[in-house]
Design an enzyme around this catalytic site. Sequence first.
Site, PDB file in Angstrom:
ATOM      1  N   LYS A  74       0.786  -1.228   0.000  1.00 23.04           N
ATOM      2  CA  LYS A  74       0.000   0.000   0.000  1.00 23.04           C
ATOM      3  C   LYS A  74       0.824   1.287   0.000  1.00 23.04           C
ATOM      4  CE  LYS A  74      -4.549  -0.808   0.148  1.00 23.04           C
ATOM      5  NZ  LYS A  74      -5.548  -0.085  -0.646  1.00 23.04           N
ATOM      6  N   ASP A 105      -8.367   0.001   6.391  1.00 21.90           N
ATOM      7  CA  ASP A 105      -8.460  -1.265   7.109  1.00 21.90           C
ATOM      8  C   ASP A 105      -7.119  -1.636   7.720  1.00 21.90           C
ATOM      9  OD1 ASP A 105     -11.223  -2.240   6.674  1.00 21.90           O
ATOM     10  OD2 ASP A 105     -10.660  -2.101   4.572  1.00 21.90           O
TER      11      ASP A 105
END
Length: 384
Positions: A74, A105
Site C-alpha cells: 500500500k 483497514d
Amino acid sequence: MNEIKYCNINHKMPLSSTDRFGKEEAAKARKFHETFAEYCVTPLAELKNLAEILGIKDFYVKDESYRFGLNAFKALGGTYCVGKCIEEAKANGNEGKLTFVTATDGNHGRGIAWAAAKQGHDSYVYMPHGSAAERLDNILKSGATHAEITDMNYDDAVRFANSQAQKNGWIMVQDTAWEGYEKYPTWIMQGYTTMALEAVEQLGDVKPTHVFLQAGVGAMSGAVTAFIANYYGDENRPKIIIVEPEQADCIYQTSKADDGKCHAVGGALDSIMAGLNCGEPCTIGWEMLRDHADYSVSMPNEIAAKGMRILGNPAGDDPRVVSGESGAAGAGFAAQLITDAKLADFKKELGIDENSVILCFSTEGDTDKKNYRDIVWEGLYPSF
C-alpha cells in the site's frame, strides 16, 4: 464452504484509455519510489512444484511483504500521492507542514502515516469497527499523528475522514474515487503500478496467460489491470480474473448488474480479508476493470485461508510466501479453481490447462500475526 459465484465482465466500447496507468506513468512512479532508501524490487516467487501439482506450466506470486519494510504494497500508492501533494503545495507557495487524513483497514493507513512522517508532515487515520489492534499499533509506530478504530464500517469511515478534511482544511488521501474526487485516487493508483512494472520485468520473456487480482474498492486491481492491458495490448493480454470476499463483493455486484452503474454493498463487511472489506467501488478502478478485466468472482473466507496455507507451506523447494488474508485471496482462488470439480466448467471457460502460466500478487504479509497463526498453524477456516 459457502458458494463461489462468478460472472464475466462485459466490456463497453469504445474501451477506456489505459495511458494513465501504463508503462510511461509506471516508470515515473518507480523513479519516485527509488528516491527512498528503503526501496528495493520485491521478489517474484516462482512456484514450479505447485504448478506441477496443479497441472499447469508455471505459477508466479509477486511478494509484497518486503515493500519498504512495511509488510504490504500500500505504501506504493501512499508515498506517490503524498509526494505529489507536497510538490503541488510547494508550487502554490505553501512550504509549511501539511496534514493528511485517510480511512483504512490497515495497510493503506500505515503507508500514508509512513509517507507523511518520512517527509515531515502530519497524518490522521481512521479505521473501521473490528480492525485488528496490531494494525492500529503499526500505523501509530509508522508516524501517524493520530489514529483510532471507530465504530463505523469502512465506507462510513471514509465519509468521516472526508468530513474531517473539509472541516479542518486537511488533505484527504483515499484510494477510492467518487464524483469530484479523482485526482488523489489517480495518483495513488499510479503509485501501485510500480509493482506491476517490476513484475513484468522480472518475468522477462515469460508471458502470463492468467492474472488473478483481489479487489476491495478496485483501485489496486484497476491499476494493475490497466497496466497489463497497456503493456501487452488488449488483444494480446492475459485473461484477468478479479476476486472479492462474498461479504464485500461490490465489484462482483457491479459486474453482474451490467447496467453502467456502480453498486454498493452495505452492512458489516466483516470477512477475514480486512483489506478487501469495502462496499463501494472506486469509480476510476471500476472503469479500468469494466473495460479491461474478464471475470469477477465472489468467494468465501475459506478460499483466502487456503491460499495462505498453500503459500506458507510450499511444495518441495518452492520459495515460501508469507501472505495475509487479503494477500492470498488471488492465489487461493486460482488453486481452488483448478482443483475443484464443481468449478470445472469455469476452468474450461478460462482455458486453463497444462500450458497456463498464472500470475498473482500477494499484496500483504502477516499484517495481523495472530490471525495468520490461527489460520496457518491452527487450521481456522478449513477448506471443507
